[in-house]
Each structure stands twice: as structure tokens, then as C-alpha cells.
Motif scaffolding. Structure first.
Motif, PDB file in Angstrom:
ATOM      1  N   LEU A  57      45.287  22.133  72.613  1.00 32.75           N
ATOM      2  CA  LEU A  57      46.543  22.008  71.863  1.00 32.75           C
ATOM      3  C   LEU A  57      47.648  22.851  72.491  1.00 32.75           C
ATOM      4  N   GLY A  58      47.296  24.016  73.004  1.00 33.28           N
ATOM      5  CA  GLY A  58      48.281  24.853  73.693  1.00 33.28           C
ATOM      6  C   GLY A  58      48.783  24.187  74.960  1.00 33.28           C
ATOM      7  N   LYS A  59      47.881  23.570  75.710  1.00 29.51           N
ATOM      8  CA  LYS A  59      48.267  22.913  76.968  1.00 29.51           C
ATOM      9  C   LYS A  59      49.170  21.712  76.746  1.00 29.51           C
ATOM     10  N   VAL A  60      48.943  20.971  75.650  1.00 24.41           N
ATOM     11  CA  VAL A  60      49.762  19.781  75.409  1.00 24.41           C
ATOM     12  C   VAL A  60      51.043  20.107  74.643  1.00 24.41           C
ATOM     13  N   GLY A  61      51.206  21.357  74.248  1.00 23.42           N
ATOM     14  CA  GLY A  61      52.442  21.784  73.592  1.00 23.42           C
ATOM     15  C   GLY A  61      52.538  21.490  72.112  1.00 23.42           C
ATOM     16  N   ALA A  62      51.402  21.353  71.441  1.00 30.27           N
ATOM     17  CA  ALA A  62      51.423  21.102  70.001  1.00 30.27           C
ATOM     18  C   ALA A  62      51.918  22.340  69.251  1.00 30.27           C
ATOM     19  N   GLU A  63      52.701  22.124  68.222  1.00 30.06           N
ATOM     20  CA  GLU A  63      53.147  23.212  67.358  1.00 30.06           C
ATOM     21  C   GLU A  63      52.115  23.393  66.256  1.00 30.06           C
ATOM     22  N   THR A  64      51.609  24.609  66.124  1.00 27.73           N
ATOM     23  CA  THR A  64      50.517  24.871  65.201  1.00 27.73           C
ATOM     24  C   THR A  64      50.929  25.900  64.163  1.00 27.73           C
ATOM     25  N   THR A  65      50.571  25.621  62.912  1.00 28.20           N
ATOM     26  CA  THR A  65      50.799  26.569  61.824  1.00 28.20           C
ATOM     27  C   THR A  65      49.518  26.752  61.030  1.00 28.20           C
ATOM     28  N   GLY A  98      46.675  33.978  70.175  1.00 34.90           N
ATOM     29  CA  GLY A  98      46.853  32.821  69.301  1.00 34.90           C
ATOM     30  C   GLY A  98      45.587  31.998  69.186  1.00 34.90           C
ATOM     31  N   ILE A  99      44.894  31.812  70.296  1.00 36.19           N
ATOM     32  CA  ILE A  99      43.642  31.051  70.279  1.00 36.19           C
ATOM     33  C   ILE A  99      42.566  31.795  69.497  1.00 36.19           C
ATOM     34  N   ALA A 100      42.534  33.116  69.587  1.00 35.07           N
ATOM     35  CA  ALA A 100      41.561  33.896  68.817  1.00 35.07           C
ATOM     36  C   ALA A 100      41.794  33.713  67.320  1.00 35.07           C
ATOM     37  N   TYR A 101      43.057  33.811  66.889  1.00 36.74           N
ATOM     38  CA  TYR A 101      43.361  33.585  65.467  1.00 36.74           C
ATOM     39  C   TYR A 101      42.962  32.165  65.066  1.00 36.74           C
ATOM     40  N   PHE A 102      43.337  31.208  65.883  1.00 41.68           N
ATOM     41  CA  PHE A 102      43.047  29.801  65.596  1.00 41.68           C
ATOM     42  C   PHE A 102      41.547  29.553  65.483  1.00 41.68           C
ATOM     43  N   SER A 103      40.786  29.985  66.467  1.00 38.68           N
ATOM     44  CA  SER A 103      39.355  29.665  66.501  1.00 38.68           C
ATOM     45  C   SER A 103      38.565  30.362  65.403  1.00 38.68           C
ATOM     46  N   ARG A 104      39.019  31.518  64.968  1.00 38.18           N
ATOM     47  CA  ARG A 104      38.272  32.256  63.951  1.00 38.18           C
ATOM     48  C   ARG A 104      38.771  32.028  62.529  1.00 38.18           C
ATOM     49  N   LEU A 105      40.004  31.501  62.408  1.00 40.55           N
ATOM     50  CA  LEU A 105      40.574  31.376  61.069  1.00 40.55           C
ATOM     51  C   LEU A 105      40.935  29.962  60.629  1.00 40.55           C
ATOM     52  N   ALA A 106      41.202  29.048  61.538  1.00 45.49           N
ATOM     53  CA  ALA A 106      41.703  27.720  61.159  1.00 45.49           C
ATOM     54  C   ALA A 106      40.821  27.049  60.112  1.00 45.49           C
ATOM     55  N   HIS A 107      39.525  27.133  60.272  1.00 38.54           N
ATOM     56  CA  HIS A 107      38.591  26.465  59.363  1.00 38.54           C
ATOM     57  C   HIS A 107      38.267  27.295  58.127  1.00 38.54           C
ATOM     58  N   GLU A 164      47.334  23.227  60.794  1.00 36.77           N
ATOM     59  CA  GLU A 164      47.610  21.937  61.411  1.00 36.77           C
ATOM     60  C   GLU A 164      48.444  22.091  62.665  1.00 36.77           C
ATOM     61  N   SER A 165      48.307  21.095  63.523  1.00 33.77           N
ATOM     62  CA  SER A 165      49.075  21.030  64.762  1.00 33.77           C
ATOM     63  C   SER A 165      49.793  19.693  64.815  1.00 33.77           C
ATOM     64  N   VAL A 170      50.749  14.552  63.303  1.00 33.26           N
ATOM     65  CA  VAL A 170      49.688  15.547  63.101  1.00 33.26           C
ATOM     66  C   VAL A 170      48.523  15.160  64.006  1.00 33.26           C
ATOM     67  N   VAL A 171      48.145  16.083  64.886  1.00 36.51           N
ATOM     68  CA  VAL A 171      47.047  15.806  65.818  1.00 36.51           C
ATOM     69  C   VAL A 171      45.806  16.638  65.520  1.00 36.51           C
ATOM     70  N   PHE A 172      45.956  17.651  64.663  1.00 33.73           N
ATOM     71  CA  PHE A 172      44.829  18.498  64.267  1.00 33.73           C
ATOM     72  C   PHE A 172      45.075  18.974  62.854  1.00 33.73           C
ATOM     73  N   SER A 173      44.005  19.015  62.066  1.00 32.04           N
ATOM     74  CA  SER A 173      44.136  19.525  60.709  1.00 32.04           C
ATOM     75  C   SER A 173      42.787  19.990  60.185  1.00 32.04           C
ATOM     76  N   THR A 174      42.827  21.065  59.427  1.00 29.73           N
ATOM     77  CA  THR A 174      41.701  21.480  58.608  1.00 29.73           C
ATOM     78  C   THR A 174      42.286  21.679  57.219  1.00 29.73           C
ATOM     79  N   VAL A 175      41.635  21.179  56.238  1.00 26.12           N
ATOM     80  CA  VAL A 175      42.105  21.373  54.873  1.00 26.12           C
ATOM     81  C   VAL A 175      40.932  21.833  54.030  1.00 26.12           C
ATOM     82  N   GLU A 176      40.890  23.142  53.786  1.00 28.64           N
ATOM     83  CA  GLU A 176      39.890  23.738  52.909  1.00 28.64           C
ATOM     84  C   GLU A 176      38.471  23.276  53.231  1.00 28.64           C
ATOM     85  N   ASN A 177      38.113  23.283  54.493  1.00 26.22           N
ATOM     86  CA  ASN A 177      36.780  22.859  54.862  1.00 26.22           C
ATOM     87  C   ASN A 177      36.324  23.622  56.100  1.00 26.22           C
ATOM     88  N   GLU A 178      35.221  24.340  55.970  1.00 26.81           N
ATOM     89  CA  GLU A 178      34.724  25.143  57.085  1.00 26.81           C
ATOM     90  C   GLU A 178      33.930  24.337  58.099  1.00 26.81           C
TER      91      GLU A 178
END
Length: 135
Positions: free
Chosen positions: A12-20, A74-83, A89-90, A96-104
Motif C-alpha cells: 500500500l505504501g508503494k502504490v501510494g494509498a492513503e491510509t487511516t 507507519g508499517i509497524a503501526y499498521f501491521s500490529r494495530l490495523a486488525h 482503511e486505505s 477503498v482498497v484495504f479495510s478492516t472493520v472490527e475483525n482480528e
């Protein structure tokens, strides 16, 4: 999941996706490293909001916090917290190309199949053993 999300975050970083990420969790984060990172990013988001004088969405500094997936931090936060949070989402090209919604255990990817296959392969090479797709 963290191994797979590392591969996804790098992509996602390489393709320039905006992630929150939303910095709320329905369940307490108890693993030491993810818990430490969660508390650290919450403190940073709160400090940023105080400095700017306003929060993000409707004054809430913990909602839609941007993650820079072009950095290791940023990747450390993403990989350990996104789920582990209520949402991450990105977006790329207003889609929207990536999403987690309340699911580990489940992430939604809206990228070409060959990219998903490459991400799965990269994660398996890094040690992921329990990846599966839901059609």
C-alpha cells in the motif's frame, strides 16, 4: 496476521494509498508490543490535535489518524494495530482498497488477484502459516 499485514502495508505504501486508522478497540489490546504502540500512537494523535487546536472528525483526535506506509514506523503501526482497532482503511484513486472493520481475522482487499497472490506468497515466505481466502 501481522506478517501478512506487513506485506500489505509495504504494498500500500508503494502504490501510494492513503491510509487511516481509528484508535479505538472493542477489546483490550493485551499483547505487550501492540499495546505499547497503541498507547504511543494515541498519545501522538492527542498531542497533534492539541497543537492544531482541533481534532479530526467532529473533534475526535482518535478517528481517521493518518498512517504513512512509506516508513517502517507507519508499517509497524499498521501491521500490529490495523486488525485490532474498530477500523483501518486505505484509499487509492478514490477507491477503498484495504479495510478492516472490527475483525482480528479478516481483512478486505480490493486489489487485482495477482497482487493478492503476490502478497500471500510474500507473507508465507516471511513465516505466515494460516492464510486463507474467503470468496
Amino acid at each position: 496476521m501481522e506478517i501478512f499485514l506487513t506485506a500489505v502495508g509495504e504494498y500500500l505504501g508503494k502504490v501510494g494509498a492513503e491510509t487511516t486508522i481509528d484508535l479505538y478497540a472493542d477489546f483490550e489490546i493485551t499483547e505487550p508490543e501492540p499495546k505499547r504502540l497503541f498507547e504511543k500512537i494515541q498519545q501522538a494523535a492527542l498531542a497533534e490535535a492539541k497543537e492544531a487546536g482541533t481534532g479530526r472528525r467532529k473533534g475526535d483526535p482518535y478517528m481517521a489518524v493518518p498512517l504513512d506506509l512509506t516508513t517502517g514506523k507507519g508499517i509497524a503501526y499498521f501491521s500490529r494495530l490495523a486488525h485490532r482497532t474498530i477500523d483501518c482503511e486505505s484509499v487509492l484513486d478514490n477507491k477503498v482498497v484495504f479495510s478492516t472493520v472490527e475483525n482480528e481475522r479478516i481483512v478486505c482487499l480490493n486489489v487485482p488477484d495477482h497482487e493478492v497472490e503476490a502478497l500471500e506468497s510474500k507473507a508465507r515466505e516471511a513465516g505466515a502459516t494460516t492464510l486463507s481466502r474467503i470468496a
